[in-house]
Design a protein around this motif. Sequence first.
Motif, PDB file in Angstrom:
ATOM      1  N   LEU A   9      71.123 101.377  98.796  1.00 41.33           N
ATOM      2  CA  LEU A   9      71.098 101.653  97.322  1.00 41.33           C
ATOM      3  C   LEU A   9      72.441 101.775  96.684  1.00 41.33           C
ATOM      4  CD1 LEU A   9      68.542 104.770  97.546  1.00 41.33           C
ATOM      5  CD2 LEU A   9      68.247 102.193  96.800  1.00 41.33           C
ATOM      6  N   ALA A  10      72.459 101.458  95.584  1.00 36.98           N
ATOM      7  CA  ALA A  10      73.835 101.192  94.701  1.00 36.98           C
ATOM      8  C   ALA A  10      74.082 102.502  94.130  1.00 36.98           C
ATOM      9  CB  ALA A  10      73.775 100.194  93.768  1.00 36.98           C
ATOM     10  N   ALA A  11      75.440 102.563  93.878  1.00 36.29           N
ATOM     11  CA  ALA A  11      75.907 103.866  93.070  1.00 36.29           C
ATOM     12  C   ALA A  11      75.064 104.138  91.664  1.00 36.29           C
ATOM     13  CB  ALA A  11      77.288 103.744  92.703  1.00 36.29           C
ATOM     14  N   GLY A  12      74.674 105.321  91.265  1.00 34.72           N
ATOM     15  CA  GLY A  12      73.764 105.421  90.248  1.00 34.72           C
ATOM     16  C   GLY A  12      72.242 105.459  90.637  1.00 34.72           C
ATOM     17  N   ASP A  13      71.957 105.044  91.841  1.00 31.37           N
ATOM     18  CA  ASP A  13      70.498 105.215  92.077  1.00 31.37           C
ATOM     19  C   ASP A  13      70.212 106.394  92.851  1.00 31.37           C
ATOM     20  OD1 ASP A  13      70.481 102.382  91.547  1.00 31.37           O
ATOM     21  OD2 ASP A  13      70.341 101.749  93.731  1.00 31.37           O
ATOM     22  N   ALA A  14      69.128 106.792  92.783  1.00 28.47           N
ATOM     23  CA  ALA A  14      68.633 108.034  93.394  1.00 28.47           C
ATOM     24  C   ALA A  14      67.642 108.123  94.696  1.00 28.47           C
ATOM     25  CB  ALA A  14      68.202 109.245  92.419  1.00 28.47           C
ATOM     26  N   ALA A  15      68.087 108.502  95.625  1.00 26.89           N
ATOM     27  CA  ALA A  15      67.280 108.368  96.797  1.00 26.89           C
ATOM     28  C   ALA A  15      66.310 109.564  96.888  1.00 26.89           C
ATOM     29  CB  ALA A  15      68.060 108.230  98.293  1.00 26.89           C
ATOM     30  N   ILE A  16      65.119 109.379  96.933  1.00 22.92           N
ATOM     31  CA  ILE A  16      63.965 110.447  97.016  1.00 22.92           C
ATOM     32  C   ILE A  16      63.420 110.697  98.424  1.00 22.92           C
ATOM     33  CG2 ILE A  16      61.729 111.401  95.763  1.00 22.92           C
ATOM     34  CD1 ILE A  16      64.064 111.276  94.015  1.00 22.92           C
ATOM     35  N   TYR A  17      63.302 109.755  98.844  1.00 23.90           N
ATOM     36  CA  TYR A  17      62.641 109.648 100.488  1.00 23.90           C
ATOM     37  C   TYR A  17      62.894 108.362 100.983  1.00 23.90           C
ATOM     38  CZ  TYR A  17      59.399 110.035 104.400  1.00 23.90           C
ATOM     39  OH  TYR A  17      58.895 110.194 105.775  1.00 23.90           O
ATOM     40  N   TYR A  18      64.084 107.939 101.728  1.00 23.35           N
ATOM     41  CA  TYR A  18      64.563 106.697 101.971  1.00 23.35           C
ATOM     42  C   TYR A  18      65.080 106.632 103.331  1.00 23.35           C
ATOM     43  CZ  TYR A  18      66.132 102.315 100.072  1.00 23.35           C
ATOM     44  OH  TYR A  18      66.552 101.034  99.828  1.00 23.35           O
ATOM     45  N   SER A  19      64.658 105.483 104.092  1.00 24.83           N
ATOM     46  CA  SER A  19      64.981 105.298 105.367  1.00 24.83           C
ATOM     47  C   SER A  19      66.227 104.584 105.632  1.00 24.83           C
ATOM     48  CB  SER A  19      63.859 104.718 106.201  1.00 24.83           C
ATOM     49  OG  SER A  19      63.718 103.255 105.842  1.00 24.83           O
ATOM     50  N   GLY A  20      66.443 103.745 104.476  1.00 29.56           N
ATOM     51  CA  GLY A  20      67.608 102.644 104.582  1.00 29.56           C
ATOM     52  C   GLY A  20      69.047 103.495 104.117  1.00 29.56           C
ATOM     53  N   ASP A  21      69.988 102.718 104.166  1.00 30.92           N
ATOM     54  CA  ASP A  21      71.348 103.271 103.775  1.00 30.92           C
ATOM     55  C   ASP A  21      71.475 103.696 102.239  1.00 30.92           C
ATOM     56  OD1 ASP A  21      74.041 103.695 103.496  1.00 30.92           O
ATOM     57  OD2 ASP A  21      74.668 101.852 103.881  1.00 30.92           O
ATOM     58  N   LYS A  22      71.576 104.972 102.216  1.00 31.71           N
ATOM     59  CA  LYS A  22      71.627 105.695 100.940  1.00 31.71           C
ATOM     60  C   LYS A  22      73.021 106.318 100.694  1.00 31.71           C
ATOM     61  CE  LYS A  22      69.145 109.654 103.054  1.00 31.71           C
ATOM     62  NZ  LYS A  22      67.944 110.317 102.856  1.00 31.71           N
ATOM     63  N   SER A  23      73.999 105.965 101.205  1.00 33.53           N
ATOM     64  CA  SER A  23      75.239 106.432 101.080  1.00 33.53           C
ATOM     65  C   SER A  23      75.769 106.614  99.601  1.00 33.53           C
ATOM     66  CB  SER A  23      76.143 105.917 102.261  1.00 33.53           C
ATOM     67  OG  SER A  23      76.402 104.463 102.079  1.00 33.53           O
ATOM     68  N   LEU A  24      75.750 105.559  99.099  1.00 35.19           N
ATOM     69  CA  LEU A  24      76.170 105.095  97.594  1.00 35.19           C
ATOM     70  C   LEU A  24      75.275 105.840  96.517  1.00 35.19           C
ATOM     71  CD1 LEU A  24      77.390 101.567  97.989  1.00 35.19           C
ATOM     72  CD2 LEU A  24      78.686 103.601  98.082  1.00 35.19           C
ATOM     73  N   ALA A  25      74.081 106.387  97.003  1.00 31.33           N
ATOM     74  CA  ALA A  25      73.194 106.852  95.994  1.00 31.33           C
ATOM     75  C   ALA A  25      73.442 108.269  96.055  1.00 31.33           C
ATOM     76  CB  ALA A  25      71.699 106.380  96.535  1.00 31.33           C
ATOM     77  N   THR A  26      72.602 109.036  95.033  1.00 33.41           N
ATOM     78  CA  THR A  26      72.587 110.524  95.055  1.00 33.41           C
ATOM     79  C   THR A  26      71.378 110.720  95.759  1.00 33.41           C
ATOM     80  OG1 THR A  26      73.484 110.522  92.492  1.00 33.41           O
ATOM     81  CG2 THR A  26      72.078 112.269  93.262  1.00 33.41           C
ATOM     82  N   ASP A  27      71.426 111.599  96.722  1.00 33.53           N
ATOM     83  CA  ASP A  27      70.575 112.006  97.760  1.00 33.53           C
ATOM     84  C   ASP A  27      69.717 113.266  97.176  1.00 33.53           C
ATOM     85  OD1 ASP A  27      68.727 112.406  99.742  1.00 33.53           O
ATOM     86  OD2 ASP A  27      70.231 112.428 101.216  1.00 33.53           O
ATOM     87  N   LEU A  28      68.553 112.871  96.685  1.00 29.18           N
ATOM     88  CA  LEU A  28      67.592 114.069  96.293  1.00 29.18           C
ATOM     89  C   LEU A  28      66.400 114.601  97.155  1.00 29.18           C
ATOM     90  CD1 LEU A  28      67.397 113.193  92.284  1.00 29.18           C
ATOM     91  CD2 LEU A  28      68.869 114.680  93.567  1.00 29.18           C
ATOM     92  N   SER A  29      66.636 113.749  98.483  1.00 28.25           N
ATOM     93  CA  SER A  29      65.484 114.271  99.236  1.00 28.25           C
ATOM     94  C   SER A  29      65.220 115.847  99.658  1.00 28.25           C
ATOM     95  CB  SER A  29      65.617 113.484 100.682  1.00 28.25           C
ATOM     96  OG  SER A  29      67.188 113.736 101.273  1.00 28.25           O
ATOM     97  N   SER A  30      66.436 116.544  99.386  1.00 28.89           N
ATOM     98  CA  SER A  30      66.197 117.866  99.668  1.00 28.89           C
ATOM     99  C   SER A  30      65.447 118.505  98.680  1.00 28.89           C
ATOM    100  CB  SER A  30      67.206 118.630 100.149  1.00 28.89           C
ATOM    101  OG  SER A  30      68.215 118.432  99.197  1.00 28.89           O
ATOM    102  N   THR A  31      65.890 117.912  97.360  1.00 29.32           N
ATOM    103  CA  THR A  31      65.056 118.557  96.299  1.00 29.32           C
ATOM    104  C   THR A  31      63.577 118.285  95.947  1.00 29.32           C
ATOM    105  OG1 THR A  31      67.264 118.195  95.123  1.00 29.32           O
ATOM    106  CG2 THR A  31      65.316 118.482  93.664  1.00 29.32           C
ATOM    107  N   TYR A  32      63.008 117.181  96.784  1.00 32.04           N
ATOM    108  CA  TYR A  32      61.768 116.830  96.543  1.00 32.04           C
ATOM    109  C   TYR A  32      61.050 116.516  97.919  1.00 32.04           C
ATOM    110  CZ  TYR A  32      63.054 115.810  91.495  1.00 32.04           C
ATOM    111  OH  TYR A  32      63.205 116.212  90.384  1.00 32.04           O
TER     112      TYR A  32
END
Length: 421
Positions: free
Chosen positions: A246-269
Motif C-alpha cells: 500500500l502507499a502513503a495515504g492508504d488505509a489497511a483494514i485487514y491486509y496480508s501484504g506490506d502495509k508499512s507505508l499505510a495507516t494501519d486500522l486493523s485494530s480499530t476494525y
Amino acid sequence: MNETKKGLLAWSFAAILLSACGGGSNINSPSTSNGGGVTPPNGGDGSLQLFGVGASTITTPRIQSEMDNWDVKPVTTTQLSLASIGAVLINNAGTSDAADVQVTGNGTGTFMLKSDTPIDLSKYASGFIEFQLRAKSSVPQQLSVSIDNEYPNRSSLPIATAVKGTGNWETLTVPISCMSPYPGATAVNLASVHTPFFLDTNQAFNYEITNVKYTLSSTNTPVVDPVTCKSASTSSGSGVNQAPALAAGDAAIYYSGDKSLATDLSSTYPLNSFGGTVTDAGQIVTADFPGNGGVFLGSDTANSDLSAYQNGAMTLDLKVSSYGASPNIQIRMDGTAGPDYGTFFTMDSGKVPADGNWYRCTLPVASLIPAANTSSVQKALYMAGAWDSMSGLQFAFTNVALKSALPSGFDANSPCTQIVP
C-alpha cells in the motif's frame, strides 16, 4: 435396491474421474433440512471424536462391499471378511480404538462411521476431518474420503497422493470446504448427516485407521490447500498473500501484504460476525452461512473518520465458493449513526463467479456508504447475502484496504480481476 446399486456403481467410476479432474463445486452448507440432525457432544476444543480413544458413541464402524450387493456390516473384535473388504477392531492406544482394514481390490470396499440418527455437523463447514492411518501395503491410486448420505448425496475429496505409505502412522487433515460431489450428484447437507466418515477404494489396500474426528482448526498441514483446494504439488499458492504494498495515504483494514507505508486500522476494525460459521486463518476470513447472518470488520465501539476516502475506493480479494440461495453478496460500510442498509455494492456471479478462484476487486466507497456518514464509521466492511436467502452462501476474503481515489478507467460492471497464482 437396483437403483441404489446402479447409483453406487456410477459413483465408484465417477470417483476415479473425480480423482483425476477435481470434481464439481465445493461442499454446500445446508440448503435444505432433512428433519435436522442431533447436535453431537464436543470436546473442550470444539472437536467431535468419532472413532479412537475418547470417541463418542454417536457413530459405529462398518464396512461395505460392492461384490456383496453393497452389503453393510458392523466391524467388531471378530474378523469379518466380505468379498471386497474385511476388517477387525484392534487395540492401538486403547481398547478397540482402531480398525485393521483389508480391501481386496475385487470391487469397491468402504470403511465408514455411520449413525442411525442424523448428526448436525454444520458448525464444521469451514473445518476439517482429521484421522490417522497406517498403510500396510502399497497405497492405491484411487482413495477418497467422503461425507455420505447415500447416493446421490455425497461430498468427497481424493487423498491418495497425500498418503506417504511409509508403514508408520500418519495424520491426514481434510478441509471440509474442499469436498465436492461428482458431476450429477448433490452435495451433502451438513445439518443432517448419517455417515460423517466414508473411506473407499476399488483397489487392493491394507491399512489401519484410528482417531477420526471433526475439528474446527488444525495445526497439521491439510491434504490440500484450504484456500485453493489444490495439493502442494500442483499449486503455487492462491496469490492473495502476494498483495501489492500500500502507499502513503492508504488505509489497511485487514491486509496480508506490506502495509508499512499505510495507516494501519486493523485494530480499530476487528473481525466480528453473527450467524453461520466464520473462521480467520492465515490472514484469510472464510464465511459459511446456512441462514441469515453477516461478517464484518468493526465493533460497537469502533469510530474512525474515513471521509478522506469518500471519493475513493475499497480494495479487497474475494473468493466465492457458492452464492447458495442468495442472488448476490451485499457489501457495505456502516456509519456510527446506524446500519446503512440502503447503500451497498452488489457482488454477483457476473462480477465474481462462484468458481472457487480468487479475484482482486475495487469498489467505489460512494457505493458502500453515504458520504455524510464517512466521518464516523463503525463497520469498515460488512458482507452478507440477501436477507432470508442466505442458505448455502460461502465465500472468503482478505486484503481489505481504502484508497483516496478510484483508478482511472474504473468500470463498475467489471470491478474484479482474477488473481493468477
